[in-house]
Design an enzyme around this catalytic site. Structure first.
Site, PDB file in Angstrom:
ATOM      1  N   ARG A 125       8.898  -0.773  -4.758  1.00 46.00           N
ATOM      2  CA  ARG A 125       9.893  -0.146  -4.817  1.00 46.00           C
ATOM      3  C   ARG A 125      11.379  -0.833  -5.381  1.00 46.00           C
ATOM      4  O   ARG A 125      11.203  -1.942  -5.607  1.00 46.00           O
ATOM      5  CB  ARG A 125       9.827   0.947  -3.352  1.00 46.00           C
ATOM      6  N   LYS A 169       9.920  -0.054   5.486  1.00 52.20           N
ATOM      7  CA  LYS A 169       9.511   0.706   7.005  1.00 52.20           C
ATOM      8  C   LYS A 169       8.343  -0.470   7.872  1.00 52.20           C
ATOM      9  O   LYS A 169       7.099  -0.747   7.383  1.00 52.20           O
ATOM     10  CB  LYS A 169       8.546   2.112   6.017  1.00 52.20           C
ATOM     11  N   HIS A 206      11.440   4.384  -9.687  1.00 50.73           N
ATOM     12  CA  HIS A 206      10.318   4.694  -9.143  1.00 50.73           C
ATOM     13  C   HIS A 206       9.351   4.772  -9.887  1.00 50.73           C
ATOM     14  O   HIS A 206       8.394   5.920  -9.736  1.00 50.73           O
ATOM     15  CB  HIS A 206      11.125   5.966  -7.939  1.00 50.73           C
ATOM     16  N   ARG A 263       7.697   2.597 -10.880  1.00 53.37           N
ATOM     17  CA  ARG A 263       6.403   2.596  -9.950  1.00 53.37           C
ATOM     18  C   ARG A 263       5.273   3.296 -10.225  1.00 53.37           C
ATOM     19  O   ARG A 263       3.875   3.181 -10.024  1.00 53.37           O
ATOM     20  CB  ARG A 263       7.003   2.930  -8.784  1.00 53.37           C
ATOM     21  N   HIS A 291       1.235   1.737   0.788  1.00 51.09           N
ATOM     22  CA  HIS A 291       1.039   2.789   1.656  1.00 51.09           C
ATOM     23  C   HIS A 291       0.423   2.757   2.438  1.00 51.09           C
ATOM     24  O   HIS A 291      -1.056   2.731   2.967  1.00 51.09           O
ATOM     25  CB  HIS A 291       0.862   3.890   1.156  1.00 51.09           C
ATOM     26  N   TYR A 299      -2.694  10.273  -7.154  1.00 51.43           N
ATOM     27  CA  TYR A 299      -2.296   9.696  -8.522  1.00 51.43           C
ATOM     28  C   TYR A 299      -3.331  10.094  -8.618  1.00 51.43           C
ATOM     29  O   TYR A 299      -4.036   9.669 -10.354  1.00 51.43           O
ATOM     30  CB  TYR A 299      -2.131   8.074  -8.243  1.00 51.43           C
TER      31      TYR A 299
END
Length: 311
Positions: A156, A181, A250, A253, A276, A285
């Site tokens: 990221r 996060k 992004h 990525r 994730h 994806y």
């Protein structure tokens, strides 16, 4: 509030006029918000005129549902329809307070969901074209190492900007990333092209900063590079590298994830590499991969002959 006294069957336009006076004088909403209300309610008024619906007390929930379907067919997307319904609810609530309507006929009506947009990606050739930056000056060496690393490890923007030199295991070509996060960390492999670019970058980096600066990627002032600076550089590199579309961090990525899934077919692996928490986030994806496989099938199979719509 105006001196308007509603008749038994209140004309739509009279109620709208009173509502706009209320928004302007009592609610004191911004001009921008008033304009949005006027546009949304204008769409509904036009629909009502076409359907000969001239009185508020004759409106039903079914009229609203039909109006939603009509606007959706005309190209209004899910998010726009959500806002449109919100404007209607506010207007009808105002009418209820004025005792012009007995219920809010827009309550409980949902807009159609907008189709989930698939992330934009580069194909393998485009990705290679973008990351193969030539040049030996400070900026170009830094940019080459930065984009190679994003594409190599699926980082990221916030992760690549936050990297320190000490986060790289130079002997094993591994990288420790701390995600924003929850401060969860993961260890990722670094491809040989990215490792080569990083090792070439280090001597140039040392010329522009002190030993006390931990950041892996810095500006010419010797300080950690910022998010916006990376975004601007990638926009400039998109032109320099002859890309058909602007490339943002992004997108690299997403391209990493799509190419890894195409090659490995291992969704759990891609989930782990991307960091994730939920595999449902990674499953987008699989749609990209299917699109790729479908195109290959159509071109390669002698008896494909597939049509887009089944008859």
């Amino acid at each position: 509030m105006s001196d308007f006294s509603p008749p038994e069957h209140l004309p739509f336009q009279a109620a709208l006029d009173d509502f706009f006076i209320y928004m302007r004088s009592e609610k004191q909403l911004s001009l921008h918000t008033q304009t949005n209300y006027a546009r949304d309610l204008g769409k509904f008024q036009k629909y009502c005129l076409e359907k000969h619906l001239s009185a508020l007390d004759k409106l039903t929930a079914n009229h609203i549902r039909l109006a939603v379907a009509h606007l959706h067919r005309d190209g209004l997307g899910g998010k726009s329809l959500q806002r449109w319904l919100s404007s209607l609810r506010s207007f009808f609530q105002f009418c209820i307070k004025r005792q012009w309507m007995s219920s809010n006929v827009a309550d409980g009506i949902a807009a159609p969901k907008s189709p989930k947009k698939l992330p934009k990606t580069l194909d393998v050739d485009q990705a290679i074209q973008f990351v193969e930056i030539e040049g030996d000056d400070f900026i170009l060496q830094r940019d080459r190492a930065l984009v190679e690393l994003i594409y190599s490890s699926g980082l990221r923007l916030a992760e690549v900007v936050a990297l320190n030199v000490s986060d790289i295991d130079w002997s094993d070509a591994m990288l420790r990333v701390v995600a924003g996060k929850g401060d969860k960390s993961r260890v990722l492999p670094i491809g040989s092209a990215a490792m080569s670019a990083l090792k070439n970058w280090l001597p140039a980096r040392k010329l522009f900063t002190s030993a006390a600066e931990p950041a892996l990627f810095i500006t010419q002032r010797g300080t950690r590079i910022g998010h916006r600076a990376v975004q601007i550089r990638l926009q400039q590199l998109s032109v320099q590298q002859g890309m058909d579309t602007p490339v943002h961090p992004h997108m690299l990525r997403h391209s990493f994830a799509s190419h890894m899934l195409e090659s490995s077919g291992d969704l759990r692996l891609v989930q782990e590499l991307l960091g994730h928490a939920n595999i449902s986030t990674t499953q987008v994806y699989t749609h990209l991969d299917f699109q790729h496989l479908a195109k290959v099938y159509d071109k390669a199979h002698p008896r494909a002959g597939r049509k887009k719509d089944d008859e």
